[in-house]
Scaffold this motif. Sequence first.
Motif, PDB file in Angstrom:
ATOM      1  N   GLY A   1      -2.812 -33.360  13.521  1.00  0.00           N
ATOM      2  CA  GLY A   1      -3.125 -34.200  12.375  1.00  0.00           C
ATOM      3  C   GLY A   1      -2.199 -34.030  11.191  1.00  0.00           C
ATOM      4  N   LYS A   2      -1.226 -33.143  11.302  1.00  0.00           N
ATOM      5  CA  LYS A   2      -0.276 -32.932  10.214  1.00  0.00           C
ATOM      6  C   LYS A   2       1.084 -33.522  10.577  1.00  0.00           C
ATOM      7  N   VAL A   3       1.764 -34.029   9.574  1.00  0.00           N
ATOM      8  CA  VAL A   3       3.101 -34.594   9.774  1.00  0.00           C
ATOM      9  C   VAL A   3       4.123 -33.471   9.581  1.00  0.00           C
ATOM     10  N   ILE A   4       4.924 -33.233  10.615  1.00  0.00           N
ATOM     11  CA  ILE A   4       5.966 -32.206  10.564  1.00  0.00           C
ATOM     12  C   ILE A   4       7.271 -32.889  10.170  1.00  0.00           C
ATOM     13  N   VAL A   5       7.872 -32.419   9.088  1.00  0.00           N
ATOM     14  CA  VAL A   5       9.122 -32.991   8.584  1.00  0.00           C
ATOM     15  C   VAL A   5      10.227 -31.962   8.770  1.00  0.00           C
ATOM     16  N   GLU A   6      11.267 -32.358   9.485  1.00  0.00           N
ATOM     17  CA  GLU A   6      12.404 -31.465   9.703  1.00  0.00           C
ATOM     18  C   GLU A   6      13.631 -32.029   8.981  1.00  0.00           C
ATOM     19  N   ASN A   7      14.240 -31.194   8.164  1.00  0.00           N
ATOM     20  CA  ASN A   7      15.465 -31.578   7.456  1.00  0.00           C
ATOM     21  C   ASN A   7      16.636 -30.856   8.117  1.00  0.00           C
ATOM     22  N   PRO A   8      17.420 -31.563   8.950  1.00  0.00           N
ATOM     23  CA  PRO A   8      18.521 -30.916   9.665  1.00  0.00           C
ATOM     24  C   PRO A   8      19.821 -30.892   8.870  1.00  0.00           C
ATOM     25  N   THR A   9      19.767 -31.319   7.604  1.00  0.00           N
ATOM     26  CA  THR A   9      20.983 -31.411   6.795  1.00  0.00           C
ATOM     27  C   THR A   9      21.116 -30.201   5.873  1.00  0.00           C
ATOM     28  N   GLY A  10      22.268 -30.086   5.258  1.00  0.00           N
ATOM     29  CA  GLY A  10      22.524 -29.007   4.311  1.00  0.00           C
ATOM     30  C   GLY A  10      22.121 -29.347   2.889  1.00  0.00           C
ATOM     31  N   TYR A  11      21.438 -30.479   2.695  1.00  0.00           N
ATOM     32  CA  TYR A  11      21.061 -30.924   1.350  1.00  0.00           C
ATOM     33  C   TYR A  11      19.582 -30.681   1.066  1.00  0.00           C
ATOM     34  N   TYR A  12      19.275 -30.404  -0.202  1.00  0.00           N
ATOM     35  CA  TYR A  12      17.898 -30.433  -0.682  1.00  0.00           C
ATOM     36  C   TYR A  12      17.500 -31.885  -0.913  1.00  0.00           C
ATOM     37  N   LEU A  13      16.266 -32.224  -0.589  1.00  0.00           N
ATOM     38  CA  LEU A  13      15.711 -33.522  -0.938  1.00  0.00           C
ATOM     39  C   LEU A  13      14.561 -33.304  -1.907  1.00  0.00           C
TER      40      LEU A  13
ATOM     41  N   LEU B   1       0.965 -38.707   1.952  1.00  0.00           N
ATOM     42  CA  LEU B   1       1.346 -37.532   2.742  1.00  0.00           C
ATOM     43  C   LEU B   1       1.613 -36.304   1.878  1.00  0.00           C
ATOM     44  N   THR B   2       2.239 -36.502   0.730  1.00  0.00           N
ATOM     45  CA  THR B   2       2.553 -35.373  -0.133  1.00  0.00           C
ATOM     46  C   THR B   2       2.845 -35.854  -1.544  1.00  0.00           C
ATOM     47  N   ASP B   3       2.694 -34.943  -2.483  1.00  0.00           N
ATOM     48  CA  ASP B   3       3.123 -35.187  -3.853  1.00  0.00           C
ATOM     49  C   ASP B   3       4.491 -34.540  -4.043  1.00  0.00           C
ATOM     50  N   ALA B   4       4.861 -34.295  -5.276  1.00  0.00           N
ATOM     51  CA  ALA B   4       6.191 -33.777  -5.589  1.00  0.00           C
ATOM     52  C   ALA B   4       6.453 -32.443  -4.896  1.00  0.00           C
ATOM     53  N   MET B   5       7.612 -32.349  -4.224  1.00  0.00           N
ATOM     54  CA  MET B   5       8.026 -31.114  -3.563  1.00  0.00           C
ATOM     55  C   MET B   5       9.505 -31.245  -3.196  1.00  0.00           C
ATOM     56  N   MET B   6      10.092 -30.134  -2.776  1.00  0.00           N
ATOM     57  CA  MET B   6      11.474 -30.153  -2.321  1.00  0.00           C
ATOM     58  C   MET B   6      11.546 -29.799  -0.843  1.00  0.00           C
ATOM     59  N   LEU B   7      12.394 -30.523  -0.106  1.00  0.00           N
ATOM     60  CA  LEU B   7      12.673 -30.204   1.288  1.00  0.00           C
ATOM     61  C   LEU B   7      13.963 -29.386   1.321  1.00  0.00           C
ATOM     62  N   PRO B   8      13.894 -28.090   1.621  1.00  0.00           N
ATOM     63  CA  PRO B   8      15.107 -27.273   1.665  1.00  0.00           C
ATOM     64  C   PRO B   8      15.987 -27.649   2.847  1.00  0.00           C
ATOM     65  N   PRO B   9      17.253 -27.276   2.807  1.00  0.00           N
ATOM     66  CA  PRO B   9      18.150 -27.522   3.947  1.00  0.00           C
ATOM     67  C   PRO B   9      17.671 -26.768   5.194  1.00  0.00           C
ATOM     68  N   PHE B  10      17.887 -27.388   6.359  1.00  0.00           N
ATOM     69  CA  PHE B  10      17.606 -26.757   7.646  1.00  0.00           C
ATOM     70  C   PHE B  10      16.196 -26.165   7.696  1.00  0.00           C
ATOM     71  N   SER B  11      15.212 -26.965   7.280  1.00  0.00           N
ATOM     72  CA  SER B  11      13.841 -26.447   7.197  1.00  0.00           C
ATOM     73  C   SER B  11      12.864 -27.385   7.887  1.00  0.00           C
ATOM     74  N   LYS B  12      11.678 -26.841   8.201  1.00  0.00           N
ATOM     75  CA  LYS B  12      10.554 -27.633   8.675  1.00  0.00           C
ATOM     76  C   LYS B  12       9.398 -27.460   7.687  1.00  0.00           C
ATOM     77  N   THR B  13       8.732 -28.569   7.379  1.00  0.00           N
ATOM     78  CA  THR B  13       7.652 -28.558   6.404  1.00  0.00           C
ATOM     79  C   THR B  13       6.474 -29.346   6.953  1.00  0.00           C
ATOM     80  N   GLU B  14       5.258 -28.877   6.696  1.00  0.00           N
ATOM     81  CA  GLU B  14       4.057 -29.595   7.103  1.00  0.00           C
ATOM     82  C   GLU B  14       3.509 -30.402   5.933  1.00  0.00           C
ATOM     83  N   TRP B  15       3.212 -31.665   6.200  1.00  0.00           N
ATOM     84  CA  TRP B  15       2.531 -32.505   5.226  1.00  0.00           C
ATOM     85  C   TRP B  15       1.124 -32.800   5.736  1.00  0.00           C
ATOM     86  N   SER B  16       0.135 -32.656   4.892  1.00  0.00           N
ATOM     87  CA  SER B  16      -1.255 -32.923   5.268  1.00  0.00           C
ATOM     88  C   SER B  16      -1.661 -34.297   4.750  1.00  0.00           C
TER      89      SER B  16
END
Length: 232
Positions: free
Chosen positions: A158-170, A186-201
């Motif tokens: 039930g959670k959305v997994i977001v993967e950022n495969p780039t070297g940039y912060y979003l 899905l989410t409010d304000a946040m940062m997606l770090p480079p080369f990371s996986k994040t869960e959105w509820s």
Amino acid sequence: MKKIFLFTLMLFANVSHASVIMVGTRVIFSSGLTEKTVQFNNPDPQPYIVEIKLTGERENSSATPPFIAVPPVFRIEPNQGQSVRLISSKARLALPQDRESVFYMNFTQIPALKASERNDNLLIIAVKSRIKVFYRPESLSGQQGDAFKLLRFSLSDGKVIVENPTGYYLSVSSARYVKGGHSTSLTDAMMLPPFSKTEWSPAGRVTSLRGGKILITQVNDYGAYVEDTRDL
């Protein structure tokens, strides 16, 4: 007994309510530079003393950012400006070159007292603002504004997994999932770090991403809010 009371007000990304303002909402420091000039303006009829401190994400961290601010403390007169140089000669050696690094420039402004006020009972409000400083290696492929196109989305429990495969912060202001005319936050304000996986509820039940789209509002290098859409 005469007393001066100091009250600190903390502002984060939005510094528009402060008296002394920085031109721009973030600093992009390219690895090809040894220094970057940041401009401050004081539109008030009141002079201020400004102190600048560069830190990591946690202000009390013992890690020292590879930047210094010159001058670190200055007086800015009414309706005047002040240039501050961010200088680094060792960032290229100290920081990863396959991804961005983020630091924070914290600047505190305190009204400058007149000589006649120094013996009065006063409540002084010190306004503290926090601005992101992105160190960006020139070796990164693509453009920061296109990094959204490379994000990968999947659904797990039930959670959305977001993967950022780039070297940039979003810098994400908000994200929504839209399907069949229905929109789910899905989410409010946040940062997606480079080369990371994040869960959105999701705020509502999402059983499948297929056939829908994700709308992300992000903050670009100029501080503008840009909405991008990805079909899934």
